[in-house]
Design a protein around this motif. Structure first.
Motif, PDB file in Angstrom:
ATOM      1  N   PHE A 218      52.244 -67.614  22.635  1.00  0.00           N
ATOM      2  CA  PHE A 218      52.328 -68.755  23.538  1.00  0.00           C
ATOM      3  C   PHE A 218      53.128 -68.373  24.773  1.00  0.00           C
ATOM      4  CE2 PHE A 218      51.333 -70.749  19.534  1.00  0.00           C
ATOM      5  CZ  PHE A 218      50.534 -71.826  19.883  1.00  0.00           C
ATOM      6  N   LEU A 219      52.560 -68.716  25.904  1.00  0.00           N
ATOM      7  CA  LEU A 219      53.224 -68.551  27.192  1.00  0.00           C
ATOM      8  C   LEU A 219      53.557 -69.927  27.745  1.00  0.00           C
ATOM      9  CD1 LEU A 219      50.758 -65.916  28.638  1.00  0.00           C
ATOM     10  CD2 LEU A 219      53.180 -65.460  28.172  1.00  0.00           C
ATOM     11  N   GLU A 220      54.778 -70.111  28.187  1.00  0.00           N
ATOM     12  CA  GLU A 220      55.151 -71.360  28.826  1.00  0.00           C
ATOM     13  C   GLU A 220      54.722 -71.329  30.290  1.00  0.00           C
ATOM     14  OE1 GLU A 220      59.033 -74.265  29.494  1.00  0.00           O
ATOM     15  OE2 GLU A 220      59.319 -72.157  28.935  1.00  0.00           O
TER      16      GLU A 220
ATOM     17  N   VAL B 166      51.788 -75.096  28.143  1.00  0.00           N
ATOM     18  CA  VAL B 166      51.706 -73.776  27.510  1.00  0.00           C
ATOM     19  C   VAL B 166      50.282 -73.247  27.606  1.00  0.00           C
ATOM     20  CG1 VAL B 166      53.577 -74.210  25.866  1.00  0.00           C
ATOM     21  CG2 VAL B 166      51.206 -74.714  25.205  1.00  0.00           C
ATOM     22  N   ILE B 167      50.161 -71.937  27.438  1.00  0.00           N
ATOM     23  CA  ILE B 167      48.867 -71.297  27.229  1.00  0.00           C
ATOM     24  C   ILE B 167      48.924 -70.631  25.859  1.00  0.00           C
ATOM     25  CG2 ILE B 167      47.280 -69.488  27.999  1.00  0.00           C
ATOM     26  CD1 ILE B 167      48.198 -69.993  30.833  1.00  0.00           C
ATOM     27  N   GLU B 168      47.964 -70.951  25.018  1.00  0.00           N
ATOM     28  CA  GLU B 168      47.880 -70.358  23.687  1.00  0.00           C
ATOM     29  C   GLU B 168      46.926 -69.169  23.734  1.00  0.00           C
ATOM     30  OE1 GLU B 168      47.315 -72.923  20.110  1.00  0.00           O
ATOM     31  OE2 GLU B 168      45.514 -71.697  19.826  1.00  0.00           O
ATOM     32  N   GLY B 169      47.456 -67.990  23.517  1.00  0.00           N
ATOM     33  CA  GLY B 169      46.631 -66.794  23.467  1.00  0.00           C
ATOM     34  C   GLY B 169      46.270 -66.469  22.037  1.00  0.00           C
TER      35      GLY B 169
ATOM     36  N   ALA C  13      52.635 -58.915  27.671  1.00  0.00           N
ATOM     37  CA  ALA C  13      52.260 -58.201  28.899  1.00  0.00           C
ATOM     38  C   ALA C  13      50.748 -58.168  29.062  1.00  0.00           C
ATOM     39  CB  ALA C  13      52.823 -56.784  28.867  1.00  0.00           C
ATOM     40  N   LEU C  14      50.012 -57.913  27.969  1.00  0.00           N
ATOM     41  CA  LEU C  14      48.557 -57.892  28.037  1.00  0.00           C
ATOM     42  C   LEU C  14      48.014 -59.264  28.412  1.00  0.00           C
ATOM     43  CD1 LEU C  14      45.756 -56.674  27.596  1.00  0.00           C
ATOM     44  CD2 LEU C  14      46.013 -57.138  25.138  1.00  0.00           C
ATOM     45  N   ALA C  15      48.554 -60.305  27.798  1.00  0.00           N
ATOM     46  CA  ALA C  15      48.085 -61.655  28.094  1.00  0.00           C
ATOM     47  C   ALA C  15      48.305 -62.004  29.560  1.00  0.00           C
ATOM     48  CB  ALA C  15      48.795 -62.664  27.195  1.00  0.00           C
ATOM     49  N   VAL C  16      49.474 -61.704  30.078  1.00  0.00           N
ATOM     50  CA  VAL C  16      49.759 -62.006  31.481  1.00  0.00           C
ATOM     51  C   VAL C  16      48.849 -61.188  32.391  1.00  0.00           C
ATOM     52  CG1 VAL C  16      51.496 -61.833  33.296  1.00  0.00           C
ATOM     53  CG2 VAL C  16      52.132 -62.730  31.051  1.00  0.00           C
TER      54      VAL C  16
ATOM     55  N   ALA D 296      56.608 -67.643  22.171  1.00  0.00           N
ATOM     56  CA  ALA D 296      56.576 -67.326  20.745  1.00  0.00           C
ATOM     57  C   ALA D 296      55.339 -66.505  20.440  1.00  0.00           C
ATOM     58  CB  ALA D 296      56.572 -68.611  19.913  1.00  0.00           C
ATOM     59  N   ALA D 297      55.421 -65.722  19.372  1.00  0.00           N
ATOM     60  CA  ALA D 297      54.285 -64.918  18.929  1.00  0.00           C
ATOM     61  C   ALA D 297      54.305 -64.818  17.416  1.00  0.00           C
ATOM     62  CB  ALA D 297      54.325 -63.519  19.558  1.00  0.00           C
ATOM     63  N   SER D 298      53.126 -64.754  16.823  1.00  0.00           N
ATOM     64  CA  SER D 298      53.018 -64.591  15.370  1.00  0.00           C
ATOM     65  C   SER D 298      53.029 -63.113  15.009  1.00  0.00           C
ATOM     66  CB  SER D 298      51.728 -65.237  14.864  1.00  0.00           C
ATOM     67  OG  SER D 298      50.595 -64.524  15.343  1.00  0.00           O
ATOM     68  N   ALA D 299      53.186 -62.858  13.713  1.00  0.00           N
ATOM     69  CA  ALA D 299      53.137 -61.480  13.207  1.00  0.00           C
ATOM     70  C   ALA D 299      52.668 -61.519  11.752  1.00  0.00           C
ATOM     71  CB  ALA D 299      54.500 -60.812  13.324  1.00  0.00           C
ATOM     72  N   TRP D 300      51.506 -62.129  11.530  1.00  0.00           N
ATOM     73  CA  TRP D 300      51.036 -62.347  10.165  1.00  0.00           C
ATOM     74  C   TRP D 300      50.783 -61.044   9.409  1.00  0.00           C
ATOM     75  CZ3 TRP D 300      52.098 -66.897   8.554  1.00  0.00           C
ATOM     76  CH2 TRP D 300      52.077 -67.986   9.436  1.00  0.00           C
ATOM     77  N   SER D 301      50.254 -60.051  10.073  1.00  0.00           N
ATOM     78  CA  SER D 301      49.952 -58.812   9.366  1.00  0.00           C
ATOM     79  C   SER D 301      51.210 -58.048   8.976  1.00  0.00           C
ATOM     80  CB  SER D 301      49.047 -57.913  10.220  1.00  0.00           C
ATOM     81  OG  SER D 301      49.702 -57.549  11.421  1.00  0.00           O
ATOM     82  N   ARG D 302      52.344 -58.395   9.586  1.00  0.00           N
ATOM     83  CA  ARG D 302      53.605 -57.738   9.250  1.00  0.00           C
ATOM     84  C   ARG D 302      54.377 -58.483   8.159  1.00  0.00           C
ATOM     85  NH1 ARG D 302      55.549 -53.751  12.559  1.00  0.00           N
ATOM     86  NH2 ARG D 302      54.318 -53.289  14.425  1.00  0.00           N
TER      87      ARG D 302
END
Length: 438
Positions: free
Chosen positions: A274-276, A310-313, A333-336, A355-361
């Protein structure tokens, strides 16, 4: 699958009555569904949850006063999704607006003509799946060799399935596609908030208590945790396939077939960030853009969902894998970069990481949601089978058509609870008969 070579003291016969009638291992949507079904039974129910919260892959976090779903966010097949009724009965607001998916705001970077061509490529591929499915059951084998929109189709598969088309069973994909009603709504307070609030108060709960081993004895099951051993007449395993197939919980060798089925239903990779939006910016509410339709790892961006700043990536498959390996800073950085390429360099000044998720971790989850490997669609039914009327299996991966969803997980929990109830009734009648014979 690897068997457990070490005999655990838990595998010794129980000397006393079980502490609980049903132990639910896992407090995600499936575990909550099981607990709700069992709530009125009068049985002693305990839920063990590895995390310090309820919800599993349904997780709403509040940052800057905003409720952000880092896991599932949409009530899929909403016109038949049980969470809709649960939400409304509990006073949650359900937003019924159509999602902006499939749109490209102002045709930025993806013209109408290009979208039409991409849509035709998708329709042709899908037609091949339904009318002449490849003998391999591998979805990638239905692609046009060298097709100009193959990367786009891979991107869509990553976003929808969490995996590339090479890893996807055609039969499994079509089972979901045929069952889906394409109605998608939202709980404005967050899907994770809804799931967590829906656990019955009568269910005993132990948070931050991961199951370390499950063993069998004459009276039921024994479950090792760091806080001690728990005994139950039966147990419902409502954990992810990554956990079942891995080493997080030691399981008896008798469950190797279930572990193999779980391995055939791996979790895909999907991550959110998420980007504010700071200030105005050229971002209209409830709009959507695909970052780069020619990149299989592209992000998809939902702008100002529910009017929030917000923008949800959303990244899936190849893109989510790259983010998990590179870390959240690289993901932001990639999203921006992708958004600046579409909206102009000036937007960089008004986008701030939230905020960012990390489900695979996550050791206790290990990914997003399940997909069947080619040739293994039947593994869902194999994984859903009870074991000796003592162990029952729930989770989105055990649902035959609504897998990868929170409502599929919920329904699987209800099904497992009903199986446990039926088995306990049979055992009670049998025990009563034995007492009368004596």
């Amino acid at each position: 699958m690897r068997r457990n070579a070490v005999q655990s003291p838990l595998q010794q016969p129980a000397a006393a009555a079980a502490d609980w009638d049903v132990v639910i291992i896992g407090g995600g949507a499936a575990g909550v569904g099981a607990a709700r079904r069992l709530a009125a039974s009068g049985l002693r129910i305990l839920m063990l949850e590895a995390a310090a919260r309820i919800g599993g892959r349904a997780f709403t976090t509040e940052i800057a006063g905003l409720a952000l779903d880092l896991g599932c966010g949409w009530l899929h097949s909403a016109d038949r999704n049980p969470w809709v009724g649960i939400a409304e009965a509990s006073g949650f607001t359900v937003d019924r607006r159509l999602p902006a998916w499939g749109q490209q705001y102002r045709d930025l970077g993806f013209s109408r003509a290009e979208r039409a061509a991409a849509d035709r490529a998708f329709a042709t591929w899908h037609e091949r799946l339904t009318t002449a499915p490849p003998p391999s059951d591998r979805a990638a084998d239905a692609l046009e060799p060298g097709g100009p929109w193959n990367a786009y189709l891979q991107a869509i598969s990553g976003l929808v399935n969490g995996a590339g088309l090479e890893q996807l069973s055609v039969a499994d994909y079509l089972a979901y596609d045929e069952a889906s009603t394409a109605r998608n709504w939202r709980a404005t307070a967050g899907y994770g908030t809804l799931v967590a609030a829906s656990l019955p108060a009568t269910t005993a709960l132990r948070l931050a208590t991961p199951a370390q081993a499950v063993a069998l004895d004459r009276g039921g099951v024994r479950i090792a945790t760091a806080a001690g051993t728990v005994t139950g007449r039966s147990a419902i395993l409502a954990v992810s396939t990554a956990v079942l197939a891995g080493d997080a919980i030691r399981l008896p060798a008798a469950l190797d077939a279930w572990r193999h089925a779980a391995a055939c239903l791996p979790l895909g990779r999907d991550e959110k960030l998420f980007l504010e939006i700071v200030g105005d910016g050229p971002f209209a509410a409830e709009t959507h853009v695909l970052g780069d339709p020619r990149d299989a790892g592209t992000g998809a961006y939902y702008i100002r969902p529910l009017g929030r700043p917000v923008i949800e990536g959303f990244f899936g498959g190849e893109g989510a894998g790259a983010l998990a390996e590179a870390g959240p800073a690289a993901g932001f950085a990639l999203a921006v970069d992708q958004l600046a390429a579409l909206f102009g360099a000036d937007v960089r000044r008004c986008l701030r990481p939230l905020a960012a998720s990390a489900w695979s971790r996550s050791d206790r989850i290990g990914g997003a949601y399940s997909h069947a490997l080619p040739g293994h669609a039947a593994a869902r039914g194999d994984l859903a089978r009870p074991f000796e009327d003592r162990l029952f299996f729930a989770g989105e991966a055990t649902h035959g058509s609504d897998f990868s969803t929170a409502h599929g997980a919920y329904e699987s929990g209800v099904r497992a609870a009903e199986e446990a109830l039926a088995a306990l009734k049979v055992r009670a009648r049998t025990a009563s008969g034995v007492r009368r014979e004596r």
